[in-house]
Write a protein that holds these residues in place. Structure first.
Motif, PDB file in Angstrom:
ATOM      1  N   LYS A 108      37.072  48.424  33.438  1.00  0.00           N
ATOM      2  CA  LYS A 108      36.962  48.589  34.885  1.00  0.00           C
ATOM      3  C   LYS A 108      36.045  47.521  35.485  1.00  0.00           C
ATOM      4  O   LYS A 108      36.281  47.046  36.609  1.00  0.00           O
ATOM      5  N   VAL A 109      35.010  47.141  34.753  1.00  0.00           N
ATOM      6  CA  VAL A 109      34.135  46.050  35.196  1.00  0.00           C
ATOM      7  C   VAL A 109      34.952  44.766  35.336  1.00  0.00           C
ATOM      8  O   VAL A 109      34.784  44.001  36.303  1.00  0.00           O
ATOM      9  N   ALA A 110      35.841  44.513  34.379  1.00  0.00           N
ATOM     10  CA  ALA A 110      36.691  43.316  34.435  1.00  0.00           C
ATOM     11  C   ALA A 110      37.597  43.348  35.662  1.00  0.00           C
ATOM     12  O   ALA A 110      37.830  42.320  36.312  1.00  0.00           O
ATOM     13  N   GLU A 111      38.097  44.526  36.014  1.00  0.00           N
ATOM     14  CA  GLU A 111      38.941  44.659  37.200  1.00  0.00           C
ATOM     15  C   GLU A 111      38.137  44.443  38.480  1.00  0.00           C
ATOM     16  O   GLU A 111      38.653  43.906  39.463  1.00  0.00           O
ATOM     17  N   THR A 112      36.863  44.838  38.445  1.00  0.00           N
ATOM     18  CA  THR A 112      36.019  44.787  39.646  1.00  0.00           C
ATOM     19  C   THR A 112      35.404  43.415  39.877  1.00  0.00           C
ATOM     20  O   THR A 112      35.390  42.905  40.995  1.00  0.00           O
ATOM     21  N   TRP A 113      34.868  42.808  38.794  1.00  0.00           N
ATOM     22  CA  TRP A 113      34.129  41.551  38.946  1.00  0.00           C
ATOM     23  C   TRP A 113      34.746  40.369  38.204  1.00  0.00           C
ATOM     24  O   TRP A 113      34.152  39.307  38.147  1.00  0.00           O
ATOM     25  N   GLY A 114      35.894  40.554  37.621  1.00  0.00           N
ATOM     26  CA  GLY A 114      36.554  39.445  36.931  1.00  0.00           C
ATOM     27  C   GLY A 114      36.555  39.618  35.429  1.00  0.00           C
ATOM     28  O   GLY A 114      35.767  40.393  34.871  1.00  0.00           O
TER      29      GLY A 114
END
Length: 278
Positions: A108-114
């Motif tokens: 989810k972090v990857a979806e949010t901040w790259g």
């Protein structure tokens, strides 16, 4: 620019841990909590890479609301973003359930901040001491994993390669692998920095991102918390404290002390019991 995620855990300060003699459980009330020692070395290495070649550093943790304090500490040291995953549904998780939630959080972090290029974890936590969560996260996210890392030799962003030293029982292994990857950090990896005044001011004002089970609609409820934890602790106990008879050996010089100690050991027939002869 590289995106590095650091996984941390808030743990009881091992110097203050006490055991309840009736039920043999940890007494957490009144015991201060700290950022897991090894996780701080993972954070420091991420910040070192950020300082040397540029990177965005995001810190994540799963825990109760008070774990926000540990995230703020990481912000004061130089992290850019912090995420607290907290919900009663996550309570009681063992390493299997924890790695499932942490892996979902990183996704989810990857979806949010790259996209995430590197993940740092401590080799183990001071309370659980299993060393299983980092490798578990790597397996769930299909990341290359480098465990027991004592030195990051080179991070080649252009060619997407990382070279490290792994500390083994019989020596050091030099390994090169591709990003994305996960590294578990040893204390030998670096020396943790102190927070700067601007960092502490930013941390005081910073509000970590908070995610609950509602923010993970695809999360399988049967795989989190107690339901998703096949590990069962059937029994715990505290080693019995035994008194040991001792005697202080004194003397005016080291030579006299050694002579007196030798005489007492000989009188106690210790050399004879060990098979030594005069």
């Amino acid at each position: 620019m590289l995106h590095i995620v650091v996984c941390i855990k808030q743990v009881p300060d091992s110097r203050e841990i006490r055991i309840d003699p009736k039920n043999n459980t940890l007494i957490r009330q009144g015991v201060p909590s700290i950022v897991n020692f090894y996780d701080l070395h993972g954070l420091e290495e991420a910040l070192r890479i950020k300082d040397e070649q540029g990177a965005k550093v995001t810190v994540v943790t799963m825990g109760p609301p008070p774990a926000e304090k540990s995230l703020k500490e990481c912000i004061s040291l130089g992290a850019d973003e912090a995420v607290l995953v907290t919900d009663r549904g996550f309570a009681g998780a063992d390493t299997l359930a924890t790695s499932y939630v942490v892996a979902s959080t990183i996704a989810k972090v990857a979806e949010t901040w790259g996209p995430v290029d590197m993940v740092f974890c401590g080799k183990q936590t001071l309370d659980g001491d299993t060393g299983q969560v980092g490798p578990g996260v790597a397996c769930r996210l299909d990341l290359e994993q480098l465990t027991y890392v004592s030195k990051v030799v080179k991070v080649d962003e252009e060619n997407r390669k990382v070279t490290v030293h792994r500390l083994l029982e019989d020596g050091i292994e030099v390994v090169e692998t591709q990003m994305p990857l996960l590294i578990t950090a040893l204390k030998e990896l670096n020396k943790v920095r102190r927070a700067s005044m601007p960092g502490m001011i930013r941390a005081a004002r910073y509000k970590p991102t908070v995610w609950t089970t509602a923010d993970f609609p695809s999360l399988e409820k049967a795989k989190i918390g107690l339901k998703g934890s096949p590990t069962i602790v059937s029994k715990t106990w505290v080693p019995e404290i035994k008194s040991v008879k001792s005697e202080r050996v004194e003397g005016d010089t080291p030579e006299l002390i050694a002579e007196a100690l030798g005489s007492k050991l000989w009188d106690a027939q210790l050399p004879q019991r060990l098979g030594w002869t005069s």
